[in-house]
Motif scaffolding. Structure first.
Motif, mmCIF file in Angstrom:
data_model
loop_
_atom_site.group_PDB
_atom_site.id
_atom_site.type_symbol
_atom_site.label_atom_id
_atom_site.label_comp_id
_atom_site.label_asym_id
_atom_site.label_seq_id
_atom_site.Cartn_x
_atom_site.Cartn_y
_atom_site.Cartn_z
ATOM 1 N N PRO A 12 -26.152 19.923 -28.152
ATOM 2 C CA PRO A 12 -27.445 19.747 -27.927
ATOM 3 C C PRO A 12 -27.615 19.130 -26.409
ATOM 4 C CG PRO A 12 -26.932 18.133 -29.480
ATOM 5 C CD PRO A 12 -25.807 19.248 -29.228
ATOM 6 N N ALA A 13 -28.806 19.521 -26.009
ATOM 7 C CA ALA A 13 -29.282 18.952 -24.680
ATOM 8 C C ALA A 13 -29.693 17.567 -24.829
ATOM 9 C CB ALA A 13 -30.200 19.840 -23.699
ATOM 10 N N PRO A 14 -29.484 16.562 -23.760
ATOM 11 C CA PRO A 14 -29.796 15.010 -23.811
ATOM 12 C C PRO A 14 -31.585 15.009 -24.044
ATOM 13 C CG PRO A 14 -28.610 15.516 -21.875
ATOM 14 C CD PRO A 14 -28.828 16.877 -22.383
ATOM 15 N N THR A 15 -31.786 14.080 -25.152
ATOM 16 C CA THR A 15 -33.232 14.024 -25.322
ATOM 17 C C THR A 15 -33.919 12.794 -24.562
ATOM 18 O OG1 THR A 15 -32.624 12.910 -27.322
ATOM 19 C CG2 THR A 15 -33.020 15.520 -27.524
ATOM 20 N N PHE A 16 -33.016 12.075 -24.096
ATOM 21 C CA PHE A 16 -33.518 10.970 -23.232
ATOM 22 C C PHE A 16 -32.876 10.887 -21.814
ATOM 23 C CE2 PHE A 16 -34.700 9.634 -27.630
ATOM 24 C CZ PHE A 16 -35.873 9.109 -27.636
ATOM 25 N N GLU A 17 -33.741 10.406 -21.049
ATOM 26 C CA GLU A 17 -33.297 9.952 -19.654
ATOM 27 C C GLU A 17 -34.037 8.872 -19.105
ATOM 28 O OE1 GLU A 17 -34.816 13.376 -17.585
ATOM 29 O OE2 GLU A 17 -36.836 12.868 -17.850
#
Length: 325
Positions: free
Chosen positions: A275-280
């Motif tokens: 899954p792609a990052p959900t936080f940055e």
């Protein structure tokens, strides 16, 4: 509760820093997952948020918040639920996403200050410790669990190096019904004198409280729920008070931002096919300054971690009911 305790102000920890991380703006919808005395909620409302959903599993906190809710002009909704269920509770109120989520983990000042709640060894009271007033009490646990289970709880949740010694002393002293009784059992087992900087009972009380309230499991569920309800660009701010909590938050944000290569059963690792990052924009940890800790000694161990939600879908997780979603 004594008159002195009742009048003691309940000071929200790192309030300015939390509000800065959340950056609430007029028209936005926010979740305060740990309403308590309402300090964060009041600040969010004062910044012009259109709606705040304030969660607390403690019925006393919800009851005490009714006055604020009544004066909010319909902007504050009190939700008598665990914050790990914020997704379900918001959905039931036709709210699918929000602009900010804040969590202030652990026991509240109000709970600690009321001897009858049984959280603190500072004043004698019934050995209870239940945040939600339901389920197993601390007295139930110390009087029915076997020695090995008590030792495991003290070691893992209290990081008590002499957990076996304390557990053996607890079993030998049963039944234990009062906070004062338990504190004396622990002090006698570990050795105690008035000049000691930290009361020997501190770790034991922390461990039993965390166990009875399933606090670490609740935190893991709450972080996953926040990931699900935050809209792209939404802000997450979490305040913790000891290393066990902070470790979970730190690892969650590292994992969900793609900065942690190794996963765990709770926080699977991101990879090229995952899954792609959900936080940055994961912020550097913030801790109280000298002025705040002097004014509010309970703030001294606090840590704030914050991040921004990306537009990526939330990761698959396990709900607090144990079902995949």
């Amino acid at each position: 509760m004594t008159a002195a305790t009742a009048s003691r102000p309940h000071i929200p920890v790192l309030l300015d820093e939390v509000v800065a991380a959340l950056a609430p703006a007029p028209g936005e919808t926010h979740v305060d997952g740990t309403f308590g005395a309402g300090g964060y909620t009041k600040a969010i409302l004062e910044k012009g948020a259109a709606r705040v959903f304030a969660f607390d599993r403690d019925p006393e906190a919800i009851g005490a918040g009714e006055t604020l809710a009544a004066s909010s002009g319909g902007r504050l909704t009190l939700v008598p639920e665990r914050f790990s269920r914020m997704r379900q509770a918001l959905s039931a109120r036709d709210v699918e996403d929000v602009d900010g989520v804040t969590l202030d983990i652990g026991v509240s000042s109000m709970q600690l200050d009321q001897a009858e709640r049984g959280f603190s060894f500072q004043a004698d009271g019934p050995l209870d410790m239940r945040m939600g007033r339901d389920g197993q009490s601390a007295a139930d646990f110390v009087n029915t669990a076997d020695e090995a289970e008590i030792a495991e709880v003290l070691f893992h949740y209290g990081e008590e190096p002499k957990a076996r010694r304390v557990a053996k002393a607890i079993v030998a002293a049963r039944p234990i019904e009062r906070t004062g009784e338990l504190a004396e059992v622990v002090r006698k087992a570990l050795g105690h004198h008035p000049g000691m900087k930290k009361d020997p009972a501190t770790r034991t009380f922390q461990a039993i409280r965390i166990h009875v309230n399933e606090e670490l499991k609740e935190l893991e569920g709450g972080l996953a729920a926040a990931e699900q309800v935050l809209k792209p660009g939404g802000r997450l701010a979490v305040v913790t008070f000891h290393s066990l909590e902070d470790r979970i938050v730190k690892r969650f944000l590292k994992s969900r931002s793609g900065a942690l290569p190794a996963g765990s059963r709770h926080l699977p690792a991101a990879n090229e096919t995952g899954p792609a990052p959900t936080f940055e924009a994961v912020a550097k940890a913030v801790r109280p300054g000298a002025a705040e800790t002097e004014a509010n000694p309970r703030a001294r161990s606090a840590t704030l971690r914050a991040a921004l939600r990306t537009s990526a879908p939330s990761w698959a997780s396990v709900s607090t009911e144990g079902k995949s979603r």
